[in-house]
Structure formats: C-alpha cells, structure tokens
Design a protein around this motif. Structure first.
Motif, short mmCIF file in Angstrom:
data_model
loop_
_atom_site.label_atom_id
_atom_site.label_comp_id
_atom_site.label_asym_id
_atom_site.label_seq_id
_atom_site.Cartn_x
_atom_site.Cartn_y
_atom_site.Cartn_z
N VAL A 1 -6.79 -4.26 -6.51
CA VAL A 1 -5.88 -4.10 -5.39
C VAL A 1 -6.09 -2.69 -4.82
CG1 VAL A 1 -3.48 -4.14 -4.63
CG2 VAL A 1 -4.21 -5.60 -6.54
N THR B 1 -5.04 -0.23 -1.61
CA THR B 1 -4.16 -0.01 -0.46
C THR B 1 -4.67 1.19 0.34
OG1 THR B 1 -2.30 -0.90 -1.70
CG2 THR B 1 -1.78 0.40 0.26
N THR C 1 -3.52 -3.76 2.63
CA THR C 1 -3.94 -3.91 1.24
C THR C 1 -5.10 -4.89 1.15
OG1 THR C 1 -1.69 -3.47 0.50
CG2 THR C 1 -3.15 -4.51 -1.09
N TYR D 1 -7.54 -7.15 -1.49
CA TYR D 1 -7.62 -7.76 -2.82
C TYR D 1 -9.04 -8.22 -3.05
CZ TYR D 1 -2.56 -7.90 -2.45
OH TYR D 1 -1.24 -7.55 -2.30
#
Length: 109
Positions: free
Chosen positions: A29, A31, A49, A51
């Motif tokens: 993850v 950000t 964000t 992933y």
C-alpha cells in the motif's frame, strides 16, 4: 545496480512498511503524500493510494527482504521452493527487485 555478482550480494530491506496479507499473498500500500503528487492525483482523477497485489513469487521475495539474507540466498531458496532453475530465478528476481527499488519499495544494504 552494478553487475550480477554485486547484485547477488545485496541484502534487500523494506522501505515501504505499509503492507498486509490477503489470501496468503502480500498487498503493498503506497499513499502519495507530497503536495505535487497529491495535486497530480487530483488533477488526473487518480486515487491517492496505490495497491500492488503480489503473486506467490513476489510474496515470498517480499517476506524475505529482511536484511539478513542476500539476494543470492533468496534466489537459491526460491529456485528450490518453486522448482525452477537458479538462472531463470536470477533473471526474474533481478527484474522484480529492480522494479521494487525504482519504485522505492525496497532498498539494499
């Protein structure tokens, strides 16, 4: 990364610490938190964000980036575990680790 022999002696470490497990696989993850990247994400309507869902090989590699093992140690283990040749695994891990390093998810000591 310099040459193959140097690369094999590097010890990978996580720079990105934000990850979790989902269905026995790692999800990274990331950000974006700089003003510039936040603005660009807003401008392009992309999420703030990101992933990255790792496959079985990526998960194994990620979980072994612990500064205790060299790339060569990890490749040897992966070649046995995934029943692949060492040469093939070296090629795959070189490309994969280079990408993770370029994205600043891992570093080397």
């Amino acid at each position: 990364m310099n040459n193959k022999e140097d690369f094999l002696q590097y010890k990978p470490v996580h720079i990105l610490e934000n990850f979790y497990m989902e269905n026995d696989k790692v999800v990274l993850v990331y950000t974006y938190n700089t003003r510039w990247s936040t603005f660009m994400k807003w401008l392009t309507k992309k999420p703030k964000t990101k992933y990255m869902h790792l496959d079985e090989l990526g998960t194994y590699f990620w979980l072994n980036c612990n500064k205790d093992k060299t790339i060569e140690n990890i490749i040897d283990e992966m070649a046995i575990k995934f029943k692949d040749s060492k040469e093939s695994m070296e090629t795959r891990i070189f490309q994969y680790a280079s990408y993770l390093a370029k994205e600043k998810y891992i570093g080397f000591i």
